[in-house]
Design a protein around this motif. Structure first.
Motif, PDB file in Angstrom:
ATOM      1  N   ASP A 147     -73.733 -47.591 -14.595  1.00 59.09           N
ATOM      2  CA  ASP A 147     -73.809 -46.126 -14.574  1.00 59.09           C
ATOM      3  C   ASP A 147     -74.830 -45.659 -15.601  1.00 59.09           C
ATOM      4  O   ASP A 147     -74.930 -46.203 -16.706  1.00 59.09           O
ATOM      5  CB  ASP A 147     -72.451 -45.512 -14.912  1.00 59.09           C
ATOM      6  N   HIS A 149     -77.497 -41.908 -16.572  1.00 61.29           N
ATOM      7  CA  HIS A 149     -77.874 -40.530 -16.257  1.00 61.29           C
ATOM      8  C   HIS A 149     -78.677 -40.442 -14.968  1.00 61.29           C
ATOM      9  O   HIS A 149     -79.605 -41.218 -14.732  1.00 61.29           O
ATOM     10  CB  HIS A 149     -78.735 -39.956 -17.379  1.00 61.29           C
ATOM     11  N   TYR A 334     -74.758 -36.480  -7.017  1.00 65.84           N
ATOM     12  CA  TYR A 334     -74.628 -36.933  -8.402  1.00 65.84           C
ATOM     13  C   TYR A 334     -73.537 -36.151  -9.138  1.00 65.84           C
ATOM     14  O   TYR A 334     -72.749 -36.735  -9.897  1.00 65.84           O
ATOM     15  CB  TYR A 334     -75.962 -36.784  -9.133  1.00 65.84           C
ATOM     16  N   SER A 338     -70.239 -37.764 -10.763  1.00 64.65           N
ATOM     17  CA  SER A 338     -69.901 -37.547 -12.170  1.00 64.65           C
ATOM     18  C   SER A 338     -68.445 -37.108 -12.307  1.00 64.65           C
ATOM     19  O   SER A 338     -67.722 -37.571 -13.200  1.00 64.65           O
ATOM     20  CB  SER A 338     -70.827 -36.497 -12.786  1.00 64.65           C
ATOM     21  N   TYR A 343     -67.019 -38.051 -15.705  1.00 65.86           N
ATOM     22  CA  TYR A 343     -68.197 -37.673 -16.479  1.00 65.86           C
ATOM     23  C   TYR A 343     -68.685 -38.776 -17.423  1.00 65.86           C
ATOM     24  O   TYR A 343     -69.431 -38.513 -18.360  1.00 65.86           O
ATOM     25  CB  TYR A 343     -67.935 -36.393 -17.277  1.00 65.86           C
ATOM     26  N   SER A 346     -72.719 -39.383 -18.041  1.00 67.81           N
ATOM     27  CA  SER A 346     -73.272 -38.224 -17.357  1.00 67.81           C
ATOM     28  C   SER A 346     -73.560 -37.149 -18.397  1.00 67.81           C
ATOM     29  O   SER A 346     -72.847 -37.054 -19.409  1.00 67.81           O
ATOM     30  CB  SER A 346     -72.272 -37.678 -16.325  1.00 67.81           C
TER      31      SER A 346
END
Length: 600
Positions: A147, A149, A334, A338, A343, A346
């Protein structure tokens, strides 16, 4: 005293006075502002230290620009009469070469290969996917370790960003220069800029505009990065030029297809830019087609319709393949991922979970942010004490109506935006509109010259050479007073961002599985806050020599270690601002033995 000596003394007086103000600005920074050691770190409102810096820049830089211009104007009258400027074609080749070379140099000498934002890795990942003929790849096993951004990781693994810029980056991937391809588009941009400004206000101002472009930190650092703004600006300026050309009686028949193709490409790159910057020019083109013959009008609209339909079909098809619905964009996918992933990794959280990313929903924050946008743009676009003041001089100038429409529409559509982008090297999201502002600034100085030519009886200092001299003075001031603090901040950030990679290289680590919890703490780039918050991005095959993964918990980390047992594994740990490389087994034993790891 003879007139020539008197003129020379007057010129020296102007230049010395202007230089004194610049020296005073620098001296204040050295004594009271840590040498303008910028405490940047915002993508909306300017930071307090930025306000102090630019306030002194406006206070002392503006009169310095006028004084230097007065001196340059008297010098210029005699010097220009002795110089023969190069032909337009030679000038375009020269500035295009510099527009490529300067960003390449900045990337090596200032950035050292470092990204300026996490977005850059997401763009390159998608470019590599497209180069392999794919719109996504499968999520790897134990996918939470990967994972990061702006990457959807819900079984499919792909970026949230639109595919226009990754597609234009593909040639760079194929020849092995994906991190340098933005500089090539900078060369295309500056040629389009020259042709556009020459058309609007003349060749002399077109040359000045290209010099402003080449000396702007915003433009040059943007071209040195892997961000989409400079390539999109290149497409936009050629689109604007095609629109202007389409209204000529001698316009070639294919110009209307070019208008359509360039607009669609810009939309695929940055839809909000296509709407907020390019849309008024598309309307201007449409109005212009009313003057055409019936056959030519049908050809123009037919060209637009065919290209638009093909572009729309491709856009919707990409959405369907990636996101399961033609009307659902990757940004939405996305955000959904998230939320499902609580989250983790993220930029969002439960408190800041927007329905529309990067947009305000209430009027108060919109207006406050827009005020900050104006402040940042006023100095951040070209490095002048005021980038917007020359624009005001263009009011009523010939051939500028569409540019005023464009500026007004951009202002209106940008009001809801949460910001104009990171301030490390400028308000990056204003890059494309900065071209419109630059055209108007050149038109404003040109109109000032026309005014001075028409008015009889003005004092000698108000000569027609003054506006061009003012433009030159602003460029000089930018290089002397604005560029050094900006580049110093970028260099400090770049050095901090690459700490982990440089540590691995120093220890001779060439192939490894590297666990990290954060790429680099903010203290490493003090006083400027950096915008690279995640580990380096891997390539689509996840077989990189250095494979970067998230450190989660002992059980899941151990499972991933087993999967990559053929390579050494390390954990990067931070002691304040200094990284250390710890063998995975040692770090795991210490983590399992810690009381917090054993507590229920």
């Amino acid at each position: 005293m003879n007139p020539r000596t008197r003129d020379l003394l007057v010129v020296l007086a102007y230049l010395v006075a202007g230089a004194t103000l610049v020296a005073l600005y620098i001296h204040y920074g050295d004594r009271h502002a840590d040498g303008y050691d910028l405490r940047l770190g915002s993508w909306s409102a300017p930071t307090p230290d930025y306000v102090v810096w630019t306030a002194f820049w406006m206070l002392l830089g503006a009169p310095a620009a006028l004084l230097l211009a007065l001196g340059f104007a008297r010098l210029g009258a005699s010097l220009l009469s002795r110089l023969r400027p190069p032909s337009d074609s030679v000038w375009m080749v020269g500035v295009a070469t510099l527009a490529v070379a300067i960003p390449l140099g900045l990337r090596e000498l200032v950035l050292g290969g470092a990204p300026l934002t996490d977005d850059e890795g997401a763009y390159e990942f998608m470019a590599r996917l497209l180069a392999s003929g794919r719109l996504y790849t499968d999520s790897p096993p134990l996918k939470e370790h990967f994972d990061i951004h702006f990457m959807v990781n819900n079984g499919k693994y792909y970026s949230q960003y639109f595919l226009g810029w990754p597609a234009l980056m593909v040639p760079g991937v194929l020849v092995g220069i994906p991190k340098h391809i933005g500089a090539l588009y900078s060369g295309a941009l500056v040629v389009g800029l020259f042709l556009t400004v020459r058309r609007v206000v003349g060749v002399a101002w077109a040359r000045l505009a290209t010099v402003v472009y080449l000396t702007s930190v915003l433009f040059m650092m943007g071209a040195a990065s892997q961000l989409s703004h400079i390539p999109c600006a290149a497409v936009s300026v050629w689109f604007m030029l095609a629109v202007l050309r389409s209204r000529d009686e001698s316009a070639p028949g294919g110009i209307h297809a070019a208008v359509a193709v360039l607009f669609v490409i810009a939309f695929f790159m940055r839809p909000m830019t296509a709407v907020g910057v390019d849309a008024p020019f598309l309307v201007y083109w449409a109005v212009g087609t009313a003057r055409l013959s019936r056959r030519s009008r049908w050809w123009a609209w037919g060209s637009l319709s065919v290209v638009a339909l093909v572009g729309a079909a491709a856009f919707l098809a990409v959405n369907y393949v990636q996101n399961g619905s033609p009307l659902r964009v990757a940004y939405q996918a996305y955000l959904d991922y998230s939320r499902q992933n609580h989250y983790a990794f993220s930029p969002y959280d439960a408190e800041h979970d927007p329905d529309l990313p990067s947009l305000h929903s209430t009027l108060g924050p919109m207006l406050a942010t827009f005020a900050g946008t104006l402040y940042r743009a006023n100095s951040g676009l070209f490095g002048w004490p005021s980038c917007l003041l020359p624009v005001v001089l263009a009011w009523g100038a010939p051939r500028t109506r569409i540019w005023w429409w464009g500026l007004g529409w951009y202002a209106l559509t940008s009001v809801p935006a949460m910001g104009v982008g990171i301030d490390t090297f400028g308000p990056i999201k204003a890059t494309e509109e900065a071209l419109v502002i630059l055209v108007l600034a050149m038109a404003g100085l040109a109109q000032l010259k026309d005014f001075l030519v028409r008015i009889a009886g003005l004092p000698r200092w108000a000569s027609p050479e003054l506006p061009m001299a003012l433009g030159v003075a602003l460029v000089v001031l930018n290089l002397v007073g604005y560029v050094p603090p900006r580049l110093a901040a970028v260099a400090r950030v770049a050095s901090a961002v690459t700490l982990s990679e440089r540590m691995l290289a120093a220890k001779g680590v060439r192939r490894a599985l590297v666990f990290v919890r954060e790429r680099v703490p903010q203290c490493a780039s003090v006083p400027t806050r950096h915008f690279v918050l995640q580990r380096p991005y891997n390539t689509p095959g996840f077989v990189d020599p250095i494979l970067w993964v998230n450190r989660l918990d002992p059980r899941r980390d151990a499972a991933l270690r087993v999967r990559y047992s053929d390579r050494p594994a390390y954990v990067i740990e931070w002691n304040h601002c200094t990284p250390s490389l710890v063998p995975f087994e040692q770090a795991s034993l210490r983590e399992v033995s810690a009381p917090s790891a054993l507590s229920p």
